[in-house]
Design a protein around this motif. Sequence first.
Motif, PDB file in Angstrom:
ATOM      1  N   ALA A  11       0.908  -1.215   0.024  1.00  0.00           N
ATOM      2  CA  ALA A  11      -0.087   0.086  -0.027  1.00  0.00           C
ATOM      3  C   ALA A  11       0.789   1.498  -0.048  1.00  0.00           C
ATOM      4  O   ALA A  11       0.240   2.225  -0.024  1.00  0.00           O
ATOM      5  CB  ALA A  11      -0.755  -0.016   1.111  1.00  0.00           C
ATOM      6  N   ILE A  12       2.047   1.121   0.350  1.00  0.00           N
ATOM      7  CA  ILE A  12       2.961   2.570   0.292  1.00  0.00           C
ATOM      8  C   ILE A  12       4.193   2.269  -0.376  1.00  0.00           C
ATOM      9  O   ILE A  12       5.060   1.276  -0.434  1.00  0.00           O
ATOM     10  CB  ILE A  12       3.329   2.563   1.839  1.00  0.00           C
ATOM     11  N   LYS A  13       4.373   3.120  -1.606  1.00  0.00           N
ATOM     12  CA  LYS A  13       5.388   3.305  -2.168  1.00  0.00           C
ATOM     13  C   LYS A  13       6.355   4.321  -1.628  1.00  0.00           C
ATOM     14  O   LYS A  13       6.005   4.968  -1.206  1.00  0.00           O
ATOM     15  CB  LYS A  13       4.976   3.813  -3.720  1.00  0.00           C
ATOM     16  N   GLY A  14       7.615   4.047  -1.927  1.00  0.00           N
ATOM     17  CA  GLY A  14       8.750   5.055  -1.523  1.00  0.00           C
ATOM     18  C   GLY A  14       8.811   5.078  -0.076  1.00  0.00           C
ATOM     19  O   GLY A  14       9.150   5.916   0.558  1.00  0.00           O
ATOM     20  N   LEU A  15       8.992   3.901   0.698  1.00  0.00           N
ATOM     21  CA  LEU A  15       8.727   4.065   1.869  1.00  0.00           C
ATOM     22  C   LEU A  15      10.379   3.674   2.527  1.00  0.00           C
ATOM     23  O   LEU A  15      11.040   3.054   1.927  1.00  0.00           O
ATOM     24  CB  LEU A  15       8.247   2.477   2.463  1.00  0.00           C
ATOM     25  N   VAL A  16      10.594   4.611   3.443  1.00  0.00           N
ATOM     26  CA  VAL A  16      12.055   4.422   4.085  1.00  0.00           C
ATOM     27  C   VAL A  16      11.964   4.445   5.429  1.00  0.00           C
ATOM     28  O   VAL A  16      11.046   4.906   6.065  1.00  0.00           O
ATOM     29  CB  VAL A  16      12.738   6.090   3.820  1.00  0.00           C
ATOM     30  N   LEU A  17      12.648   3.003   5.979  1.00  0.00           N
ATOM     31  CA  LEU A  17      12.449   2.519   7.129  1.00  0.00           C
ATOM     32  C   LEU A  17      13.976   2.927   7.729  1.00  0.00           C
ATOM     33  O   LEU A  17      15.143   2.664   7.210  1.00  0.00           O
ATOM     34  CB  LEU A  17      12.236   1.157   7.325  1.00  0.00           C
ATOM     35  N   ARG A  18      13.993   3.035   9.378  1.00  0.00           N
ATOM     36  CA  ARG A  18      15.073   3.161   9.969  1.00  0.00           C
ATOM     37  C   ARG A  18      15.537   1.563  10.182  1.00  0.00           C
ATOM     38  O   ARG A  18      14.536   0.894  10.650  1.00  0.00           O
ATOM     39  CB  ARG A  18      14.752   4.049  11.350  1.00  0.00           C
ATOM     40  N   THR A  19      16.962   1.461  10.448  1.00  0.00           N
ATOM     41  CA  THR A  19      17.434   0.076  10.472  1.00  0.00           C
ATOM     42  C   THR A  19      16.951  -0.608  11.887  1.00  0.00           C
ATOM     43  O   THR A  19      16.953  -1.688  12.274  1.00  0.00           O
ATOM     44  CB  THR A  19      18.734  -0.139  10.022  1.00  0.00           C
ATOM     45  N   GLU A  20      16.693   0.473  12.595  1.00  0.00           N
ATOM     46  CA  GLU A  20      16.575   0.221  14.138  1.00  0.00           C
ATOM     47  C   GLU A  20      15.319  -0.606  14.432  1.00  0.00           C
ATOM     48  O   GLU A  20      15.149  -1.107  15.602  1.00  0.00           O
ATOM     49  CB  GLU A  20      16.729   1.307  15.242  1.00  0.00           C
ATOM     50  N   PHE A  21      14.481  -0.494  13.549  1.00  0.00           N
ATOM     51  CA  PHE A  21      12.952  -0.931  13.431  1.00  0.00           C
ATOM     52  C   PHE A  21      12.646  -2.372  12.612  1.00  0.00           C
ATOM     53  O   PHE A  21      11.651  -2.790  12.517  1.00  0.00           O
ATOM     54  CB  PHE A  21      12.011  -0.130  13.203  1.00  0.00           C
ATOM     55  N   VAL A  22      13.754  -2.964  12.046  1.00  0.00           N
ATOM     56  CA  VAL A  22      13.720  -4.202  11.273  1.00  0.00           C
ATOM     57  C   VAL A  22      14.619  -5.141  11.912  1.00  0.00           C
ATOM     58  O   VAL A  22      15.883  -4.809  12.246  1.00  0.00           O
ATOM     59  CB  VAL A  22      14.025  -3.769   9.689  1.00  0.00           C
ATOM     60  N   ARG A  23      14.464  -6.638  11.345  1.00  0.00           N
ATOM     61  CA  ARG A  23      15.247  -7.497  11.650  1.00  0.00           C
ATOM     62  C   ARG A  23      15.218  -8.326  10.421  1.00  0.00           C
ATOM     63  O   ARG A  23      14.130  -8.656   9.693  1.00  0.00           O
ATOM     64  CB  ARG A  23      14.850  -8.325  12.798  1.00  0.00           C
ATOM     65  N   LYS A  24      16.408  -8.653  10.108  1.00  0.00           N
ATOM     66  CA  LYS A  24      16.582  -9.806   8.843  1.00  0.00           C
ATOM     67  C   LYS A  24      15.656 -10.727   8.995  1.00  0.00           C
ATOM     68  O   LYS A  24      15.677 -11.599   9.978  1.00  0.00           O
ATOM     69  CB  LYS A  24      18.085  -9.915   8.589  1.00  0.00           C
ATOM     70  N   ARG A  25      15.021 -11.328   8.016  1.00  0.00           N
ATOM     71  CA  ARG A  25      14.163 -12.572   7.669  1.00  0.00           C
ATOM     72  C   ARG A  25      15.042 -13.757   7.450  1.00  0.00           C
ATOM     73  O   ARG A  25      15.867 -13.551   6.635  1.00  0.00           O
ATOM     74  CB  ARG A  25      13.278 -12.184   6.604  1.00  0.00           C
TER      75      ARG A  25
END
Length: 97
Positions: A83-97
């Motif tokens: 639903a969201i194009k051009g999304l930029v996320l901070r790496t502190e909120f993600v974990r590698k799958r």
Amino acid sequence: MTDHNDDYAGEWRLASEMAAIAASAGSIEVRDAAGNVLADGDSVVLVKDLKVKGAGQTLKQGTVIKSIRLTDNPEEIDCRHDAIKGLVLRTEFVRKR
């Protein structure tokens, strides 16, 4: 051959030397919240609910984001969600799958 000014050393260097220096500087490791190294094309999972500014939407914890792209900033990644194009996320909120 073209010369370029090296702002850090204050010297003039060949363009090929400057390109090699820029390439080696681009090898910064990007790490997720757990300390895993991320690369272009990796899939990540959100570790926290995130309100998306401008979209009026919240991405829930556990949401899978596929095919990330690294940016010049080691603390941010470019990604796409359905639903969201051009999304930029901070790496502190993600974990590698």
